[in-house]
Design a protein around this motif. Structure first.
Motif, PDB file in Angstrom:
ATOM      1  N   ALA A  80      -4.039  43.086  20.320  1.00  0.00           N
ATOM      2  CA  ALA A  80      -2.728  43.568  19.868  1.00  0.00           C
ATOM      3  C   ALA A  80      -2.395  44.859  20.612  1.00  0.00           C
ATOM      4  N   ARG A 119      -2.914  39.528  19.447  1.00  0.00           N
ATOM      5  CA  ARG A 119      -1.928  39.519  20.534  1.00  0.00           C
ATOM      6  C   ARG A 119      -0.502  39.845  20.101  1.00  0.00           C
ATOM      7  N   ALA A 120      -0.326  40.382  18.901  1.00  0.00           N
ATOM      8  CA  ALA A 120       0.997  40.849  18.494  1.00  0.00           C
ATOM      9  C   ALA A 120       1.312  42.137  19.246  1.00  0.00           C
ATOM     10  N   ALA A 136       0.091  36.568  14.323  1.00  0.00           N
ATOM     11  CA  ALA A 136      -0.433  36.554  15.690  1.00  0.00           C
ATOM     12  C   ALA A 136       0.678  36.210  16.669  1.00  0.00           C
ATOM     13  N   GLY A 137       0.741  36.948  17.777  1.00  0.00           N
ATOM     14  CA  GLY A 137       1.695  36.679  18.834  1.00  0.00           C
ATOM     15  C   GLY A 137       3.109  37.169  18.585  1.00  0.00           C
ATOM     16  N   ALA A 138       3.363  37.767  17.438  1.00  0.00           N
ATOM     17  CA  ALA A 138       4.711  38.258  17.121  1.00  0.00           C
ATOM     18  C   ALA A 138       5.049  39.478  17.971  1.00  0.00           C
ATOM     19  N   VAL A 139       6.343  39.708  18.161  1.00  0.00           N
ATOM     20  CA  VAL A 139       6.819  40.911  18.838  1.00  0.00           C
ATOM     21  C   VAL A 139       7.735  41.640  17.863  1.00  0.00           C
ATOM     22  N   ALA A 151       6.963  36.928  11.673  1.00  0.00           N
ATOM     23  CA  ALA A 151       6.451  36.109  12.775  1.00  0.00           C
ATOM     24  C   ALA A 151       7.568  35.889  13.779  1.00  0.00           C
ATOM     25  N   VAL A 153       9.355  35.850  17.963  1.00  0.00           N
ATOM     26  CA  VAL A 153       9.776  36.747  19.037  1.00  0.00           C
ATOM     27  C   VAL A 153      11.297  36.712  19.083  1.00  0.00           C
TER      28      VAL A 153
END
Length: 196
Positions: A80, A119-120, A136-139, A151, A153
């Motif tokens: 992250a 990985r956010a 996870a993976g959010a921006v 959650a 992008v």
């Protein structure tokens, strides 16, 4: 007792609280303050002046750039990133290399108990509310309310979570945790635990 692996780079100018553990290849910069019982994972980076409360976990290869402030019990997932520059550039308009004096650092603030998934990316300046969860993976590009589950992008609220981290279920105009039975109600754009 503090445990620091030999390959970690911990500045003598940092403060590390009792019971904290810093793993292989992690870097803790000058002026950083880690509370008690924090865990800094392999290859994680804690920037100059970053502040962590007690019982925080920063997982492997996470990047926490200054001037981030993390409350007690915050979880930062693997890889992250908490950013600190609104308009990033390596050089100035005249082509000269930027220095520390050529930009104003802005930070990410994460309140007690919140969790940032693997990985956010949190784009400063933003505040993540108490006990919120970033998937996870959010921006994250804007503030996140207390107990919100966000959650995507860019990240948007897709539900609510309780202190146990599980999605809350709607019940009689409020929300309830399926694990603990704790009840929550709407408050200031977020939720609060009933009885708090």
């Amino acid at each position: 007792m503090i445990s620091v692996e030999a390959s970690a780079d911990v500045s003598a100018g940092s403060e590390v609280g009792h019971g904290s553990r810093i793993w292989h290849l992690a870097q803790v910069r000058e002026g950083a303050v880690l509370g008690e019982n924090c865990v800094i994972g392999r290859g994680a980076y804690i920037g100059p002046g970053v502040q962590l409360g007690n019982n925080c976990k920063v997982q492997n290869y996470a990047l926490v750039y200054e001037p981030a402030v993390l409350g007690d019990g915050v979880f930062i997932g693997p890889a992250a990133v908490l950013t600190n520059d609104v308009f990033p550039r390596a050089i100035n308009a005249d082509g000269s290399l930027k220095t520390e004096d050529d930009w104003d650092k802005v930070g990410v603030r994460i309140k007690e108990g919140a969790a940032i998934g693997a990985r956010a990316v949190c784009i400063a300046p933003v505040t993540i509310g108490s006990w919120a969860t970033v998937a996870a993976g959010a921006v994250v590009t804007r503030d996140v309310p207390d107990f919100a589950l966000v959650a995507g992008v860019p990240a948007k609220r897709i539900g609510w979570v309780g202190k146990a981290g599980l999605p809350l279920q709607e019940d009689n105009g409020g929300w309830v945790c399926p694990q603990t039975g704790s009840r929550y109600e709407a408050h200031d754009g977020g939720l609060r635990e009933v009885g708090d």
